[in-house]
Scaffold this active site. Structure first.
Site, PDB file in Angstrom:
ATOM      1  N   THR A 200      34.687 -33.786 -18.183  1.00  0.00           N
ATOM      2  CA  THR A 200      34.559 -34.312 -19.539  1.00  0.00           C
ATOM      3  C   THR A 200      35.854 -34.973 -19.982  1.00  0.00           C
ATOM      4  O   THR A 200      35.854 -36.071 -20.540  1.00  0.00           O
ATOM      5  CB  THR A 200      34.170 -33.201 -20.526  1.00  0.00           C
ATOM      6  OG1 THR A 200      32.943 -32.605 -20.099  1.00  0.00           O
ATOM      7  CG2 THR A 200      33.989 -33.759 -21.931  1.00  0.00           C
ATOM      8  N   ARG A 201      36.978 -34.308 -19.716  1.00  0.00           N
ATOM      9  CA  ARG A 201      38.252 -34.884 -20.131  1.00  0.00           C
ATOM     10  C   ARG A 201      38.564 -36.180 -19.380  1.00  0.00           C
ATOM     11  O   ARG A 201      38.915 -37.195 -19.999  1.00  0.00           O
ATOM     12  CB  ARG A 201      39.398 -33.885 -19.912  1.00  0.00           C
ATOM     13  CG  ARG A 201      40.738 -34.484 -20.308  1.00  0.00           C
ATOM     14  CD  ARG A 201      41.900 -33.537 -20.138  1.00  0.00           C
ATOM     15  NE  ARG A 201      43.151 -34.221 -20.472  1.00  0.00           N
ATOM     16  CZ  ARG A 201      44.341 -33.623 -20.442  1.00  0.00           C
ATOM     17  NH1 ARG A 201      44.447 -32.348 -20.100  1.00  0.00           N
ATOM     18  NH2 ARG A 201      45.425 -34.308 -20.757  1.00  0.00           N
TER      19      ARG A 201
ATOM     20  N   ARG B  59      34.855 -30.484 -27.580  1.00  0.00           N
ATOM     21  CA  ARG B  59      34.332 -29.443 -26.668  1.00  0.00           C
ATOM     22  C   ARG B  59      34.681 -28.112 -27.322  1.00  0.00           C
ATOM     23  O   ARG B  59      35.853 -27.746 -27.421  1.00  0.00           O
ATOM     24  CB  ARG B  59      34.975 -29.582 -25.293  1.00  0.00           C
ATOM     25  CG  ARG B  59      34.705 -28.403 -24.373  1.00  0.00           C
ATOM     26  CD  ARG B  59      35.164 -28.668 -22.955  1.00  0.00           C
ATOM     27  NE  ARG B  59      34.155 -29.414 -22.232  1.00  0.00           N
ATOM     28  CZ  ARG B  59      33.769 -29.144 -20.977  1.00  0.00           C
ATOM     29  NH1 ARG B  59      34.309 -28.141 -20.320  1.00  0.00           N
ATOM     30  NH2 ARG B  59      32.860 -29.876 -20.395  1.00  0.00           N
TER      31      ARG B  59
ATOM     32  N   HIS C 211      24.824 -29.541 -23.928  1.00  0.00           N
ATOM     33  CA  HIS C 211      25.791 -30.331 -23.160  1.00  0.00           C
ATOM     34  C   HIS C 211      25.155 -31.695 -22.856  1.00  0.00           C
ATOM     35  O   HIS C 211      24.861 -32.024 -21.704  1.00  0.00           O
ATOM     36  CB  HIS C 211      26.146 -29.602 -21.876  1.00  0.00           C
ATOM     37  CG  HIS C 211      27.394 -30.101 -21.209  1.00  0.00           C
ATOM     38  ND1 HIS C 211      28.134 -31.170 -21.688  1.00  0.00           N
ATOM     39  CD2 HIS C 211      28.041 -29.681 -20.083  1.00  0.00           C
ATOM     40  CE1 HIS C 211      29.163 -31.376 -20.906  1.00  0.00           C
ATOM     41  NE2 HIS C 211      29.141 -30.493 -19.927  1.00  0.00           N
TER      42      HIS C 211
ATOM     43  N   GLN D 165      26.451 -34.277 -20.021  1.00  0.00           N
ATOM     44  CA  GLN D 165      26.147 -33.927 -18.636  1.00  0.00           C
ATOM     45  C   GLN D 165      24.753 -34.392 -18.236  1.00  0.00           C
ATOM     46  O   GLN D 165      24.546 -34.938 -17.153  1.00  0.00           O
ATOM     47  CB  GLN D 165      26.255 -32.415 -18.444  1.00  0.00           C
ATOM     48  CG  GLN D 165      25.831 -31.945 -17.058  1.00  0.00           C
ATOM     49  CD  GLN D 165      26.679 -32.543 -15.956  1.00  0.00           C
ATOM     50  OE1 GLN D 165      27.904 -32.529 -16.046  1.00  0.00           O
ATOM     51  NE2 GLN D 165      26.049 -33.062 -14.903  1.00  0.00           N
TER      52      GLN D 165
ATOM     53  N   ASP E  41      23.413 -24.155 -12.173  1.00  0.00           N
ATOM     54  CA  ASP E  41      24.686 -24.247 -12.874  1.00  0.00           C
ATOM     55  C   ASP E  41      25.402 -22.913 -12.692  1.00  0.00           C
ATOM     56  O   ASP E  41      24.854 -21.973 -12.103  1.00  0.00           O
ATOM     57  CB  ASP E  41      24.430 -24.549 -14.359  1.00  0.00           C
ATOM     58  CG  ASP E  41      25.702 -24.845 -15.140  1.00  0.00           C
ATOM     59  OD1 ASP E  41      26.740 -25.108 -14.509  1.00  0.00           O
ATOM     60  OD2 ASP E  41      25.665 -24.788 -16.375  1.00  0.00           O
TER      61      ASP E  41
ATOM     62  N   TRP F 192      26.626 -19.266 -13.242  1.00  0.00           N
ATOM     63  CA  TRP F 192      25.976 -18.098 -13.833  1.00  0.00           C
ATOM     64  C   TRP F 192      26.887 -17.417 -14.854  1.00  0.00           C
ATOM     65  O   TRP F 192      26.436 -16.623 -15.672  1.00  0.00           O
ATOM     66  CB  TRP F 192      25.620 -17.081 -12.742  1.00  0.00           C
ATOM     67  CG  TRP F 192      24.655 -17.597 -11.720  1.00  0.00           C
ATOM     68  CD1 TRP F 192      23.839 -18.697 -11.831  1.00  0.00           C
ATOM     69  CD2 TRP F 192      24.392 -17.050 -10.429  1.00  0.00           C
ATOM     70  NE1 TRP F 192      23.093 -18.856 -10.695  1.00  0.00           N
ATOM     71  CE2 TRP F 192      23.400 -17.866  -9.815  1.00  0.00           C
ATOM     72  CE3 TRP F 192      24.890 -15.945  -9.731  1.00  0.00           C
ATOM     73  CZ2 TRP F 192      22.913 -17.601  -8.537  1.00  0.00           C
ATOM     74  CZ3 TRP F 192      24.402 -15.683  -8.463  1.00  0.00           C
ATOM     75  CH2 TRP F 192      23.425 -16.498  -7.862  1.00  0.00           C
ATOM     76  N   ILE F 193      28.170 -17.760 -14.775  1.00  0.00           N
ATOM     77  CA  ILE F 193      29.143 -17.121 -15.660  1.00  0.00           C
ATOM     78  C   ILE F 193      29.956 -18.214 -16.340  1.00  0.00           C
ATOM     79  O   ILE F 193      30.910 -18.744 -15.777  1.00  0.00           O
ATOM     80  CB  ILE F 193      30.076 -16.174 -14.877  1.00  0.00           C
ATOM     81  CG1 ILE F 193      29.243 -15.167 -14.078  1.00  0.00           C
ATOM     82  CG2 ILE F 193      31.028 -15.453 -15.821  1.00  0.00           C
ATOM     83  CD1 ILE F 193      29.990 -14.497 -12.961  1.00  0.00           C
TER      84      ILE F 193
ATOM     85  N   CYS G 162      26.318 -29.256 -12.257  1.00  0.00           N
ATOM     86  CA  CYS G 162      27.253 -29.963 -13.140  1.00  0.00           C
ATOM     87  C   CYS G 162      28.713 -29.666 -12.826  1.00  0.00           C
ATOM     88  O   CYS G 162      29.595 -30.345 -13.354  1.00  0.00           O
ATOM     89  CB  CYS G 162      26.941 -29.654 -14.605  1.00  0.00           C
ATOM     90  SG  CYS G 162      27.438 -28.012 -15.142  1.00  0.00           S
TER      91      CYS G 162
ATOM     92  N   PRO H  69      32.092 -26.787 -12.493  1.00  0.00           N
ATOM     93  CA  PRO H  69      32.500 -26.308 -11.169  1.00  0.00           C
ATOM     94  C   PRO H  69      31.468 -25.363 -10.561  1.00  0.00           C
ATOM     95  O   PRO H  69      30.767 -24.674 -11.284  1.00  0.00           O
ATOM     96  CB  PRO H  69      33.821 -25.591 -11.445  1.00  0.00           C
ATOM     97  CG  PRO H  69      33.722 -25.155 -12.868  1.00  0.00           C
ATOM     98  CD  PRO H  69      32.924 -26.216 -13.579  1.00  0.00           C
TER      99      PRO H  69
ATOM    100  N   ARG I  87      29.355 -39.241 -15.158  1.00  0.00           N
ATOM    101  CA  ARG I  87      29.783 -38.733 -16.457  1.00  0.00           C
ATOM    102  C   ARG I  87      30.629 -39.792 -17.163  1.00  0.00           C
ATOM    103  O   ARG I  87      30.589 -39.935 -18.391  1.00  0.00           O
ATOM    104  CB  ARG I  87      30.615 -37.458 -16.278  1.00  0.00           C
ATOM    105  CG  ARG I  87      29.799 -36.239 -15.941  1.00  0.00           C
ATOM    106  CD  ARG I  87      29.086 -35.679 -17.163  1.00  0.00           C
ATOM    107  NE  ARG I  87      30.030 -35.124 -18.091  1.00  0.00           N
ATOM    108  CZ  ARG I  87      30.568 -33.912 -17.973  1.00  0.00           C
ATOM    109  NH1 ARG I  87      30.236 -33.134 -16.961  1.00  0.00           N
ATOM    110  NH2 ARG I  87      31.425 -33.476 -18.868  1.00  0.00           N
TER     111      ARG I  87
END
Length: 354
Positions: A93-94, A141, A168, A171, A263, A265-266, A303, A305, A330
């Site tokens: 995004t950055r 964000r 989001h 994305q 995507d 999970w955490i 998407c 990491p 993106r």
């Protein structure tokens, strides 16, 4: 039969077709869609119509073609500045925002919570009003989506969601652009989501039906998507005549799907739930076994990491993986959003079939 642009150009050369005809293909008069997005916010794709979503993708294709492939310089953001507020760390995004806005001739200003008085001794309302007098747009964000709603209410300039706990949108626009390029169209595709009922999924749910995309969602019990968003998705699916499935079985979701998506999970801020989540998501890793249930032309998206427990290397680095193409897109979709919200520029590329 898919239309092959390279074949078109080759035939044009062989038959002596003029360069003018080739230029007309790439830069034909844009179809009139009567889309006016200038001055709008982009907080969620729920507030964007089917035609508006297609317009943003068309704009992204146009900018990518003209700037990346044709080497043109389009200083559409010259004299404009963008405030970039980041409460969470970011790579895609950055970078997409900074490099994209600068490539268009504008000036992006990156601001973390350490750079702003926000949340320390200045209210969100006051910050939004100050930024409105100094910049042309705000990319934020944030942790809480409600903060974006308040910022948009108080700001007099467009506010763009760079990620929140609920949505989001940037994305998903990048994912749609990637699928458009890969399949030559979006209508009729089936996306299988296998993982957490999170912000990325919510943005797919708010938009897929509008583009004629069927959606199959597999989440563990207790990790389902937001109930309000699920109800809206059901209404959209009925309105646009698409199919919707919500299940707890990953293989059922993957059945005959064109696109497998997962995507993390955490997510950021959920680190304390790691052990609980890893246990709940056992069996949800996307593997070639998952892909065997999918359609023969399946592809994979994440998407980033990415962690290996979410998708194994065989799928992640396979020829079917479109992960890194989507990461690049993106940039082009963000640029399309900014050009659409801040200028009167219209795509010069002939409108594609979605």
């Amino acid at each position: 039969m898919l239309f092959n642009v390279r074949n078109f150009v080759s035939v044009a050369k062989l038959t002596g077709t003029s360069k003018q005809l080739q230029r007309q293909f790439w830069y034909g008069s844009p179809a009139q869609m009567n889309i006016h997005l200038k001055g709008r916010d982009l907080l969620t794709l729920q507030n964007y119509t089917a035609d508006e979503l297609k317009y943003l993708l068309w704009m992204a294709l146009d900018l990518k073609q003209r700037i990346k492939h044709k080497g043109e310089y389009l200083p559409l953001m010259q004299g404009k500045s963008l405030a970039m507020i980041f409460e969470k760390r970011s790579t895609r995004t950055r970078l997409s925002a900074e490099t994209g806005f600068a490539l268009l001739g504008g000036h992006p200003s990156f601001l973390t919570t350490q750079d702003l008085h926000l949340g320390t001794n200045e209210s969100l309302t006051d910050t939004a009003r100050v930024l409105s007098n100094m910049t042309n747009g705000i990319l934020a964000r944030v942790f809480k989506h409600n903060d974006l709603d308040l910022m948009a209410k108080e700001a007099t300039i467009p506010v763009i969601n760079g990620l929140s706990d609920l949505h989001h949108p940037l994305q998903i626009l990048a994912d749609y652009l990637t699928l458009q390029e890969h399949y030559g169209g979006l209508n009729g595709l089936t996306i299988a989501w296998i993982g957490d009922g999170n912000n990325v999924l919510h943005s797919i749910m708010m938009s897929a039906a509008k583009l004629g995309i069927h959606l199959r969602i597999a989440t563990p019990k207790g990790f389902e998507p937001n109930l309000r968003i699920s109800k809206i998705t059901e209404q959209l699916s009925e309105e646009y005549g698409t199919k919707l499935l919500l299940t707890t079985d990953p293989l059922e979701a993957a059945d005959n799907a064109n696109v497998l998506v997962t995507d993390t999970w955490i997510s950021m801020g959920q680190e304390e739930e790691k052990e609980e989540r890893l246990k709940a998501f056992r069996g949800y890793q996307v593997t070639m076994k998952t892909a065997k249930s999918a359609a023969s032309n399946w592809s994979f998206l994440h998407c980033l990491p990415r962690k290996p427990e979410e998708v194994d290397d065989e799928v992640f680095y396979s020829a079917q993986s479109l992960v890194f193409q989507a990461a690049e897109n993106r940039k082009w979709t963000f640029m399309a959003v900014m050009v659409s919200l801040l200028t009167n520029y219209s795509p010069q590329l002939q409108k594609p079939t979605f």
